[in-house]
Design an enzyme around this catalytic site. Sequence first.
Site, PDB file in Angstrom:
ATOM      1  N   ARG A  13     -24.911  21.515 -41.421  1.00 25.31           N
ATOM      2  CA  ARG A  13     -24.406  20.873 -40.192  1.00 25.31           C
ATOM      3  C   ARG A  13     -24.378  21.871 -39.021  1.00 25.31           C
ATOM      4  O   ARG A  13     -23.501  21.821 -38.172  1.00 25.31           O
ATOM      5  CB  ARG A  13     -22.992  20.301 -40.397  1.00 25.31           C
ATOM      6  CG  ARG A  13     -22.892  19.201 -41.419  1.00 25.31           C
ATOM      7  CD  ARG A  13     -23.624  17.938 -40.985  1.00 25.31           C
ATOM      8  NE  ARG A  13     -23.262  16.804 -41.831  1.00 25.31           N
ATOM      9  CZ  ARG A  13     -23.856  16.506 -42.988  1.00 25.31           C
ATOM     10  NH1 ARG A  13     -24.859  17.254 -43.424  1.00 25.31           N
ATOM     11  NH2 ARG A  13     -23.476  15.469 -43.687  1.00 25.31           N
ATOM     12  N   SER A  54     -18.323  11.424 -41.151  1.00 26.97           N
ATOM     13  CA  SER A  54     -17.435  12.494 -41.622  1.00 26.97           C
ATOM     14  C   SER A  54     -16.760  13.155 -40.424  1.00 26.97           C
ATOM     15  O   SER A  54     -17.450  13.681 -39.558  1.00 26.97           O
ATOM     16  CB  SER A  54     -18.228  13.565 -42.358  1.00 26.97           C
ATOM     17  OG  SER A  54     -18.887  13.021 -43.465  1.00 26.97           O
ATOM     18  N   GLU A  68     -16.027  18.230 -37.923  1.00 26.40           N
ATOM     19  CA  GLU A  68     -17.481  18.119 -37.743  1.00 26.40           C
ATOM     20  C   GLU A  68     -17.754  17.429 -36.417  1.00 26.40           C
ATOM     21  O   GLU A  68     -18.738  17.702 -35.729  1.00 26.40           O
ATOM     22  CB  GLU A  68     -18.085  17.305 -38.895  1.00 26.40           C
ATOM     23  CG  GLU A  68     -19.594  17.329 -38.883  1.00 26.40           C
ATOM     24  CD  GLU A  68     -20.204  16.212 -39.676  1.00 26.40           C
ATOM     25  OE1 GLU A  68     -20.680  15.245 -39.062  1.00 26.40           O
ATOM     26  OE2 GLU A  68     -20.228  16.316 -40.919  1.00 26.40           O
TER      27      GLU A  68
HETATM   28  N1  EPU Z   1     -14.053  12.372 -52.679  1.00 28.54           N
HETATM   29  C1  EPU Z   1     -12.736  12.067 -52.973  1.00 28.54           C
HETATM   30  N2  EPU Z   1     -12.050  11.273 -52.102  1.00 28.54           N
HETATM   31  C2  EPU Z   1     -12.601  10.781 -50.969  1.00 28.54           C
HETATM   32  C3  EPU Z   1     -13.924  11.105 -50.671  1.00 28.54           C
HETATM   33  C4  EPU Z   1     -14.637  11.913 -51.536  1.00 28.54           C
HETATM   34  O1  EPU Z   1     -12.196  12.485 -53.988  1.00 28.54           O
HETATM   35  O2  EPU Z   1     -11.902  10.054 -50.249  1.00 28.54           O
HETATM   36  C5  EPU Z   1     -14.835  13.158 -53.638  1.00 28.54           C
HETATM   37  C6  EPU Z   1     -15.875  12.256 -54.317  1.00 28.54           C
HETATM   38  O3  EPU Z   1     -15.344  11.636 -55.447  1.00 28.54           O
HETATM   39  C7  EPU Z   1     -16.946  13.228 -54.700  1.00 28.54           C
HETATM   40  C8  EPU Z   1     -16.882  14.254 -53.593  1.00 28.54           C
HETATM   41  O4  EPU Z   1     -15.611  14.101 -52.960  1.00 28.54           O
HETATM   42  O5  EPU Z   1     -16.640  13.873 -55.901  1.00 28.54           O
HETATM   43  C9  EPU Z   1     -18.000  14.111 -52.581  1.00 28.54           C
HETATM   44  O6  EPU Z   1     -17.967  12.835 -51.964  1.00 28.54           O
HETATM   45  P1  EPU Z   1     -19.278  12.146 -51.346  1.00 28.54           P
HETATM   46  O7  EPU Z   1     -20.383  12.174 -52.324  1.00 28.54           O
HETATM   47  O8  EPU Z   1     -18.867  10.846 -50.756  1.00 28.54           O
HETATM   48  O9  EPU Z   1     -19.757  13.126 -50.206  1.00 28.54           O
HETATM   49  P2  EPU Z   1     -18.956  13.947 -49.119  1.00 28.54           P
HETATM   50  O10 EPU Z   1     -19.023  15.378 -49.450  1.00 28.54           O
HETATM   51  O11 EPU Z   1     -17.616  13.346 -48.909  1.00 28.54           O
HETATM   52  C10 EPU Z   1     -21.082  14.379 -47.636  1.00 28.54           C
HETATM   53  C11 EPU Z   1     -21.455  14.283 -46.181  1.00 28.54           C
HETATM   54  C12 EPU Z   1     -21.749  12.843 -45.788  1.00 28.54           C
HETATM   55  C13 EPU Z   1     -22.891  12.348 -46.653  1.00 28.54           C
HETATM   56  C14 EPU Z   1     -22.482  12.482 -48.133  1.00 28.54           C
HETATM   57  C15 EPU Z   1     -23.596  12.135 -49.068  1.00 28.54           C
HETATM   58  C16 EPU Z   1     -20.285  16.113 -45.101  1.00 28.54           C
HETATM   59  C17 EPU Z   1     -19.152  16.522 -44.228  1.00 28.54           C
HETATM   60  N3  EPU Z   1     -20.370  14.811 -45.367  1.00 28.54           N
HETATM   61  O12 EPU Z   1     -19.863  13.669 -47.809  1.00 28.54           O
HETATM   62  O13 EPU Z   1     -22.188  12.844 -44.439  1.00 28.54           O
HETATM   63  O14 EPU Z   1     -23.194  10.998 -46.361  1.00 28.54           O
HETATM   64  O15 EPU Z   1     -22.120  13.855 -48.430  1.00 28.54           O
HETATM   65  O16 EPU Z   1     -24.581  13.132 -49.004  1.00 28.54           O
HETATM   66  O17 EPU Z   1     -21.069  16.958 -45.516  1.00 28.54           O
HETATM   67  C18 EPU Z   1     -21.588  12.509 -42.156  1.00 28.54           C
HETATM   68  O18 EPU Z   1     -21.937  13.669 -41.953  1.00 28.54           O
HETATM   69  O19 EPU Z   1     -21.144  11.753 -41.231  1.00 28.54           O
HETATM   70  C19 EPU Z   1     -21.638  11.975 -43.521  1.00 28.54           C
HETATM   71  C20 EPU Z   1     -21.173  10.751 -43.818  1.00 28.54           C
END
Ligand code: EPU
Length: 337
Positions: free
Chosen positions: A162, A237, A333
Site C-alpha cells: 500500500r 480498509s 490507510e
Molecule cells: N479478521 C478478523 N476479523 C475481522 C476481519 C478480519 O478476525 O473483522 C481476520 C480474518 O479472519 C482473517 C484475517 O483477519 O484471518 C484477514 O482477513 P481478510 O482476508 O479479510 O483480509 P484483510 O487483511 O482484513 C486485506 C486487504 C483488503 C483485501 C483483503 C483480501 C489491507 C489493509 N486490506 O484485508 O483490502 O481486500 O486483504 O486480499 O491490506 C482495501 O485495501 O480497501 C481492502 C479491502
Amino acid sequence: MTIGKNVSLKSFNTFGIEAKAKSFCNITSTENLKRVLKEQHSHPLFILGGGSNMLLTQDIEALVLHINLKGIEVVNETKNTVTINAMAGENWHNFVLWCLDHNYGGIENMSLIPGNIGTAPIQNIGAYGVELKDVFVSCEAIHIRTQTTKIFTKSDCKFGYRESVFKQDLKGEYIITSVNLELTKNNHSLRMDYGAIQAELETLNITNPTIQDISNAVIAIRQSKLPDPNDIGNSGSFFKNPIISAQQFKQLQENFPEVPSYKISDKEVKVPAGWLIEKAGFKGKRFNNYGVHNKQALVLVNYGNANGIDIYKLAQLIQTTVKRLFNIFIETEVNII
Ligand code: EPU
C-alpha cells in the site's frame, strides 16, 4: 473549462460525507489539466480521483481538480501478452471487466476494488494475493509546478505494501494521467493460493477455473464481507495491517494463540488489523449514523449523513484501544482530509 464554486463533494467520495469544495474543476483532457495548473499556479490545489480512499473532515478551501480523463487502448501486443494504456479517470473495476471481456488476465483477483486507474499506483492497490505492481509497466504523470510530463517505470514507483513514491518522496508533486499494464492473452497464471478463493470455487463446483471464474469468486467473497459504497458509505480498509517484529509477534501469540498472521521475513510478521479491532470489541459497533462494519472490522462505515469528524474520532479511539491492548499501532490507510 468552467470552475464551479461551493460544489458539494458528497457524490465524489465513497464515504458519502458532505463537504464543500470552495472551487471545483472537472478535468477531461491532459491539455486542460496543464492549462489549469499553469493558470492557477498560485492557488492551493486538491487532486480528486475516485474519492475512494479519503475521509473528509472539513470543507476544502483549495481548488479541487477532478481527474476525469477517459480512454482505454491497447498499445502493444506480443504472442502471449498485451500492454494496455488506461487513462487516470477510468473506474478500476470497469477496467477489470473490460479486460475480462477481452480475456486479458492478471488483474481478476483485484475485481471490485473501488477507485480509479490513476490512484491505483499511488497506494499499489491489492487484493487476494495480487498487487498492482505485479502487472504494472509504467505510468505517465504531470509535474504540478512545471507542467512537464514524466514517465515513471515500475522501479521509479518504489512500490511497497500500500505504498509508492507518490505517497512518500514525491507526495503532492505529480498528477498521474495514465497507466500502462501488461496482461496475459493466454496461459493465464491463476492465483488461487488465497484460501478464500479456493473455498469459493469449491462452493461454485469449479475445478478448472478461468479468469472470469476467479473474478466471480473474488466478487462473491468481497460482497459477503465488504459493504457496497452505493448502499453504505465506506472507504474499504480504513487501516493498514501492521507489520511487527517476529519477537513481538511471539509474545502476542503466547497471549492469543489463535492470532492469524502472514510471515513477511524471518524478522517481520504482518497481523490483520481486522482481527485486532474485532478482539478490541469494535466489530459491528454502531454509533448513531456511523460505525464499524459487522462483517469486516477493518472497514468504518457511514450509515447516512455521518460527520467525517465523528468517524475520525472513532478511528482514533480504535487506534488508542488497539495500542493499549496489544501494544501495536495501526496506521490509517485512508487519507484524512
Ligand atoms: N479478521 C478478523 N476479523 C475481522 C476481519 C478480519 O478476525 O473483522 C481476520 C480474518 O479472519 C482473517 C484475517 O483477519 O484471518 C484477514 O482477513 P481478510 O482476508 O479479510 O483480509 P484483510 O487483511 O482484513 C486485506 C486487504 C483488503 C483485501 C483483503 C483480501 C489491507 C489493509 N486490506 O484485508 O483490502 O481486500 O486483504 O486480499 O491490506 C482495501 O485495501 O480497501 C481492502 C479491502
